[in-house]
Design a protein around this motif. Structure first.
Motif, PDB file in Angstrom:
ATOM      1  N   ILE A  63       0.820  -1.131   0.020  1.00 19.93           N
ATOM      2  CA  ILE A  63      -0.166  -0.137  -0.063  1.00 19.93           C
ATOM      3  C   ILE A  63       0.858   1.131  -0.031  1.00 19.93           C
ATOM      4  O   ILE A  63       0.726   2.168  -0.639  1.00 19.93           O
ATOM      5  CB  ILE A  63      -0.990   0.002   1.334  1.00 19.93           C
ATOM      6  CG1 ILE A  63      -2.043  -1.077   0.920  1.00 19.93           C
ATOM      7  CG2 ILE A  63      -1.736   1.344   1.287  1.00 19.93           C
ATOM      8  CD1 ILE A  63      -2.885  -1.370   2.189  1.00 19.93           C
TER       9      ILE A  63
ATOM     10  N   GLU B 229       1.009   4.063  -2.979  1.00 25.31           N
ATOM     11  CA  GLU B 229       0.454   5.461  -2.623  1.00 25.31           C
ATOM     12  C   GLU B 229       1.643   6.443  -3.152  1.00 25.31           C
ATOM     13  O   GLU B 229       1.264   7.548  -3.628  1.00 25.31           O
ATOM     14  CB  GLU B 229       0.093   5.598  -1.173  1.00 25.31           C
ATOM     15  CG  GLU B 229       1.045   5.575  -0.315  1.00 25.31           C
ATOM     16  CD  GLU B 229       0.386   5.695   1.271  1.00 25.31           C
ATOM     17  OE1 GLU B 229       1.239   6.104   2.149  1.00 25.31           O
ATOM     18  OE2 GLU B 229      -0.558   5.393   1.428  1.00 25.31           O
ATOM     19  N   ARG B 230       2.980   6.067  -2.678  1.00 27.72           N
ATOM     20  CA  ARG B 230       4.005   6.982  -2.923  1.00 27.72           C
ATOM     21  C   ARG B 230       4.416   6.986  -4.376  1.00 27.72           C
ATOM     22  O   ARG B 230       4.591   7.996  -4.916  1.00 27.72           O
ATOM     23  CB  ARG B 230       5.432   6.303  -2.237  1.00 27.72           C
ATOM     24  CG  ARG B 230       5.117   6.613  -0.538  1.00 27.72           C
ATOM     25  CD  ARG B 230       6.445   6.434  -0.036  1.00 27.72           C
ATOM     26  NE  ARG B 230       6.945   5.137   0.061  1.00 27.72           N
ATOM     27  CZ  ARG B 230       6.614   4.225   0.867  1.00 27.72           C
ATOM     28  NH1 ARG B 230       5.735   4.150   1.930  1.00 27.72           N
ATOM     29  NH2 ARG B 230       7.208   2.926   0.834  1.00 27.72           N
TER      30      ARG B 230
ATOM     31  N   LEU C 154      -6.548  11.383  -3.229  1.00 28.05           N
ATOM     32  CA  LEU C 154      -5.897   9.955  -2.642  1.00 28.05           C
ATOM     33  C   LEU C 154      -5.943   9.934  -1.069  1.00 28.05           C
ATOM     34  O   LEU C 154      -6.300   9.038  -0.610  1.00 28.05           O
ATOM     35  CB  LEU C 154      -4.370   9.950  -3.053  1.00 28.05           C
ATOM     36  CG  LEU C 154      -3.666   8.442  -2.731  1.00 28.05           C
ATOM     37  CD1 LEU C 154      -4.290   7.289  -3.432  1.00 28.05           C
ATOM     38  CD2 LEU C 154      -2.299   8.638  -3.188  1.00 28.05           C
TER      39      LEU C 154
ATOM     40  N   LYS D 198      -8.021   7.232   1.307  1.00 28.20           N
ATOM     41  CA  LYS D 198      -7.308   6.623   2.491  1.00 28.20           C
ATOM     42  C   LYS D 198      -7.879   6.569   3.495  1.00 28.20           C
ATOM     43  O   LYS D 198      -8.269   5.762   4.280  1.00 28.20           O
ATOM     44  CB  LYS D 198      -5.753   6.661   2.492  1.00 28.20           C
ATOM     45  CG  LYS D 198      -5.084   6.001   3.268  1.00 28.20           C
ATOM     46  CD  LYS D 198      -3.549   5.776   2.942  1.00 28.20           C
ATOM     47  CE  LYS D 198      -2.785   5.016   3.849  1.00 28.20           C
ATOM     48  NZ  LYS D 198      -1.439   5.262   3.931  1.00 28.20           N
TER      49      LYS D 198
ATOM     50  N   THR E 219       1.011   7.551   7.730  1.00 27.65           N
ATOM     51  CA  THR E 219       0.486   8.074   6.410  1.00 27.65           C
ATOM     52  C   THR E 219       1.124   9.239   6.155  1.00 27.65           C
ATOM     53  O   THR E 219       1.557   9.677   4.905  1.00 27.65           O
ATOM     54  CB  THR E 219      -0.825   8.344   6.666  1.00 27.65           C
ATOM     55  OG1 THR E 219      -1.592   6.959   6.735  1.00 27.65           O
ATOM     56  CG2 THR E 219      -1.658   8.981   5.374  1.00 27.65           C
TER      57      THR E 219
ATOM     58  N   PHE F  61       3.294  10.227   2.931  1.00 24.40           N
ATOM     59  CA  PHE F  61       2.923  11.261   1.841  1.00 24.40           C
ATOM     60  C   PHE F  61       3.946  12.380   1.640  1.00 24.40           C
ATOM     61  O   PHE F  61       4.419  12.999   0.929  1.00 24.40           O
ATOM     62  CB  PHE F  61       1.639  12.098   2.278  1.00 24.40           C
ATOM     63  CG  PHE F  61       0.546  11.349   1.777  1.00 24.40           C
ATOM     64  CD1 PHE F  61       0.472   9.915   2.027  1.00 24.40           C
ATOM     65  CD2 PHE F  61      -0.552  12.003   1.223  1.00 24.40           C
ATOM     66  CE1 PHE F  61      -0.849   9.104   1.759  1.00 24.40           C
ATOM     67  CE2 PHE F  61      -1.621  11.237   0.598  1.00 24.40           C
ATOM     68  CZ  PHE F  61      -1.887   9.910   0.856  1.00 24.40           C
TER      69      PHE F  61
END
Length: 241
Positions: A171, A175-176, A194, A198, A222, A226
């Motif tokens: 995940i 996401e990155r 995004l 999430k 998180t 990010f």
């Protein structure tokens, strides 16, 4: 680049034959033992060869369907016989077929002098290497950094044991990579969607958490993930522009 349209047609023929014309009965038949399985492999390879021949439209170029037919059977039989069904096996199989397509295009249609100059230009481009390094950093390096950063705040009740093995790692990777892509392509607003998505998916888990530590732990991971992706994307954009 010259004749790039022919390469795109070859790749399109692969997508059509491998995903839209490979029906369930054909997929199951390919895994049968003996000559029956080979027969299904041959049917599938013949579909690939026909698609490539029709889309390219070089009616005298019999080498294209012939090479695709032979190599497709070899690659598929190798995959079925020696590799179990897995993501890695699927990717290797697809890369092998694509390599054949690119090799055919390169040998028959590419203006190799121009193509080599184009590839050399990419290899000498600082932008290419900056973006490549950025995407590499989004994977294992960032994962290790985040793990070390939040290690001291890991809940003592074994939160990882409640989820799927390695799911959190993947995940984070995805996401990155998405965030970096959004930043580099100038679609920074998509990062907000995004993050919102999430948050919605995790709301139920965090809302039922018995300890505030779990909520803070997830939020910390998180935000760290990010932040790394955003800062890397901003740095790459500053270099490019």
């Amino acid at each position: 680049m010259t004749n790039i349209l022919l390469l795109l047609k070859l790749l399109s023929s692969h997508v059509i034959a491998d995903f839209f014309l490979q029906f369930d009965w054909l997929c199951k038949g390919k895994r049968e033992e003996g000559m029956r399985g080979i027969a299904f492999q041959a049917i599938h390879a013949l579909i690939h060869a026909a698609c490539a021949y029709v889309l390219v439209g070089d009616w005298c170029g019999w080498i294209i369907p012939l090479v695709i037919f032979i190599t497709h059977i070899i690659i598929d039989i190798t995959k079925v016989k020696w590799f179990p069904t897995s993501t890695i096996a699927f990717l290797i199989d697809q890369l092998a077929h694509i390599a054949v397509m690119i090799g055919l295009w390169w040998a028959l249609y590419a203006d190799q002098g121009i193509e080599l100059a184009w590839l050399s230009g990419i290899a000498q481009s600082g932008t290419f290497w900056a973006i490549l390094i950025g995407y590499m950093l989004m994977l294992k390096p960032s994962s290790l950094l985040i793990s070390m950063f939040i290690k001291g705040w890991t809940p003592s009740n074994g939160m990882q044991a409640q989820g799927m093995p390695n799911a959190g790692k993947w995940i984070g990777y995805i996401e990155r990579v998405l965030i970096l892509t959004f930043v580099i392509t100038g679609n920074i607003e998509a990062v907000g969607f995004l993050l919102a998505a999430k948050s919605i998916f995790r709301f139920g888990d965090l809302n039922k958490a018995r300890e505030i530590k779990i909520t803070e732990y997830v939020l910390l991971g998180t935000l760290a993930s990010f932040s790394i992706a955003l800062l890397t994307g901003f740095a790459i954009n500053m270099y490019i522009h």
